[in-house]
Enzyme design. Sequence first.
Site, mmCIF file in Angstrom:
data_model
loop_
_atom_site.group_PDB
_atom_site.id
_atom_site.type_symbol
_atom_site.label_atom_id
_atom_site.label_comp_id
_atom_site.label_asym_id
_atom_site.label_seq_id
_atom_site.Cartn_x
_atom_site.Cartn_y
_atom_site.Cartn_z
ATOM 1 N N ARG A 187 11.905 -2.072 6.534
ATOM 2 C CA ARG A 187 11.090 -2.557 5.417
ATOM 3 C C ARG A 187 11.202 -1.566 4.262
ATOM 4 O O ARG A 187 11.151 -0.355 4.457
ATOM 5 C CB ARG A 187 9.633 -2.700 5.853
ATOM 6 N N HIS A 215 -6.653 2.902 2.190
ATOM 7 C CA HIS A 215 -5.769 1.919 2.812
ATOM 8 C C HIS A 215 -4.747 2.593 3.722
ATOM 9 O O HIS A 215 -4.573 3.814 3.685
ATOM 10 C CB HIS A 215 -5.052 1.085 1.747
ATOM 11 N N HIS A 218 -5.291 6.535 3.766
ATOM 12 C CA HIS A 218 -5.260 7.527 2.691
ATOM 13 C C HIS A 218 -5.727 6.910 1.381
ATOM 14 O O HIS A 218 -5.801 5.685 1.244
ATOM 15 C CB HIS A 218 -3.839 8.075 2.511
ATOM 16 N N ASP A 265 -4.575 6.960 -2.719
ATOM 17 C CA ASP A 265 -3.426 7.315 -3.554
ATOM 18 C C ASP A 265 -3.852 8.257 -4.668
ATOM 19 O O ASP A 265 -4.985 8.184 -5.177
ATOM 20 C CB ASP A 265 -2.807 6.059 -4.177
#
Length: 728
Positions: A719, A709, A657, A659
């Site tokens: 995480r 990314h 995608h 940002d």
Amino acid sequence: MRSLLLLASLAWLLLAQAKDDAKLEDNLLVLTVATKETEGFRRFKRSAQFFNYKIQSLGLGEDWSAAGGPSAAGGGQKVRLLKKALKKYADKEDLVILFVDSYDVVFASGPRELLKKFQQAKSRVVFSAEELIYPDRRLEAKYPTVPDGKRFLGSGGFIGYAPSLSKLVAEWEGQDNDSDQLFYTKIFLDPEKREQINISLDHRCRIFQNLDGALDEVVLKFEMGHVRARNLAYDTLPVVIHGNGPTKLQVNYLGNYIPRFWTFETGCTVCDEGLRSLKGIGDEALPTVLVGVFIEQPTPFLSLFFRRLLHLRYPQKQMRLFIHNQEQHHKLQVEQFLAEHGGEYQSVKLVGPEVRMANADARNMGADLCRQDQTCTYYFSVDADVALTEPNSLRLLIEQNKNVIAPLMTRHGRLWSNFWGALSADGYYARSEDYVDIVQGRRVGVWNVPYISNIYLIKGSALRAELRHVDLFHYSKLDPDMSFCANVRQQEVFMFLTNRHTFGHLLSLDNYQTTHLHNDLWEVFSNPQDWKEKYIHENYTKALAGKLVETPCPDVYWFPIFTEVACDELVEEMEHYGQWSLGDNKDNRIQGGYENVPTIDIHMNQITFEREWHKFLVEYIAPLTEKLYPGYYTKAQFDLAFVVRYKPDEQPSLMPHHDASTFTINIALNRVGEDYEGGGCRFLRYNCSVRAPRKGWALMHPGRLTHYHEGLPTTKGTRYIAVSFVDP
């Protein structure tokens, strides 16, 4: 040859003049009454020695018959002592005697000027003059009128020839607690006696300056390497400054400077006098210190407070600990600190919130613990809102060797501090002329002040002597801090403040919230210094200087930003809140209600943290952005800032995608290999991955155009990352 003769003649005349002056000054004696050697008396002696006055003290070791000491009402004892002392000087026609109080008096000039002004008065006896009549106002009509100057006699200072002073006191047959001022006043108001003895008053304050009724007239006059008190009303420079009546605090203020204790040219000239050096003393031989810690209200950064206490460069085995914790909110923190470190101290006493002990009573208990123990050399009282950042603070205060001394503490960016330079008429705060200069460090020294709070060191010997009978923290209806200062002042013990070093600062407690799990996170506005110390990585400044910024992929920057504590507390705060999104496209938290690239997350605004997060971005991210992307300037605006949670059985990864940002910040909040396995970020256009994010380090990269990314799969554990889409 003629020039040489003229020079020789001039030198001879100057030498003769010097000898005459010396002879004249040999015929001057200063008499004073001091039944005990107080700090005020030592100040008086120091100013006298500065000018080489010959001093004789009367009454040392006697009990003072009137309450309040030799400067208080009564004073007949002073006349009795003076009358006795003058017997051996009654026939010394050339001897000039200056009789002054001592506890509240300082000299501003030397014998030569004093004698010159006395001789110019053309009287055998000269009394100081006052604006106010005391003690009998009915005598006002009998006073001679004065066209210019003070009209009424003051008994706190007078000068005259020895035989004349003997005549003055010859008729005294009163009691020790009778009024000396009334006695002298009646002699002066008797025209026959006034003329016979040849008495006058120092109407224009050329010799004596009584401060009562004249505070607005007197200012400091800084000369080259010298300081005087100047009377603005008469444009005179008095020789003797007397803090009579309720003006003792003003003479304390003037005594910080006069005669040459602090000047603009020299700074503090007496700060190194009487020091107690601790150099070369082994740990076992250092003075024993009782440290009193007071937690009287919810206080941010208590963990930092205890850490700083531990980091004081003073052996714990020479320290005893007394803690009063009024707050249930801090109970676990205090108990955890004592469980981990209590055994390092010589002894520990804790009074917790369950005891419900009042603030003043707890402070009295702390002082009593030292007072009653002969081996307690110092009592170090520290409130929890003190950020004591100088590890040598305790040593520095001990070495200054004062009965009571406080280090200067101020609030960040404000003039608020832990001392007052003056008091108002009703005993509350008033700003002294030098307050701002002291707070801002333009005047550096050790200052005699009327009020200190939050942190101070008291000698155990003072608690067992001057302050032995005193309920220190109760006084009328005053708060404990003001009660303490009022009681100490009443016992004629000076309170000093030092700003010779940067000791630390005061926390602001005004807007402290206690509704979160980790409330300190919300303190970035109120206490930015402490917020930075607790939450910003120790190597952030290296990154800002360009010395610790890595580039793992093109135009992707990697640098340290958060401490371990910041990461842990942010994760714990989110888990405590617990309302994680479902990770689907429908999202009512954002405008339009649709999320194209959904994650399981919690937004900063859900925990009311968006203002604080924006402040963090502006203060710490924006400066780096402008260095790393030259020519780009940001105000760090954002619509989306959130913490993402990745789990193998929940949402392990994130699809490719762009940002919705100009640039993105991605901060790793836990540690790969320990807390989770897998994870990381891959930039597809560059076929470049960051597979081992470092806890507390941020990835910064462009957003919507170039840096396509994806989030790589988390294969084990959980995480967490903190993400901000900046300048959408």
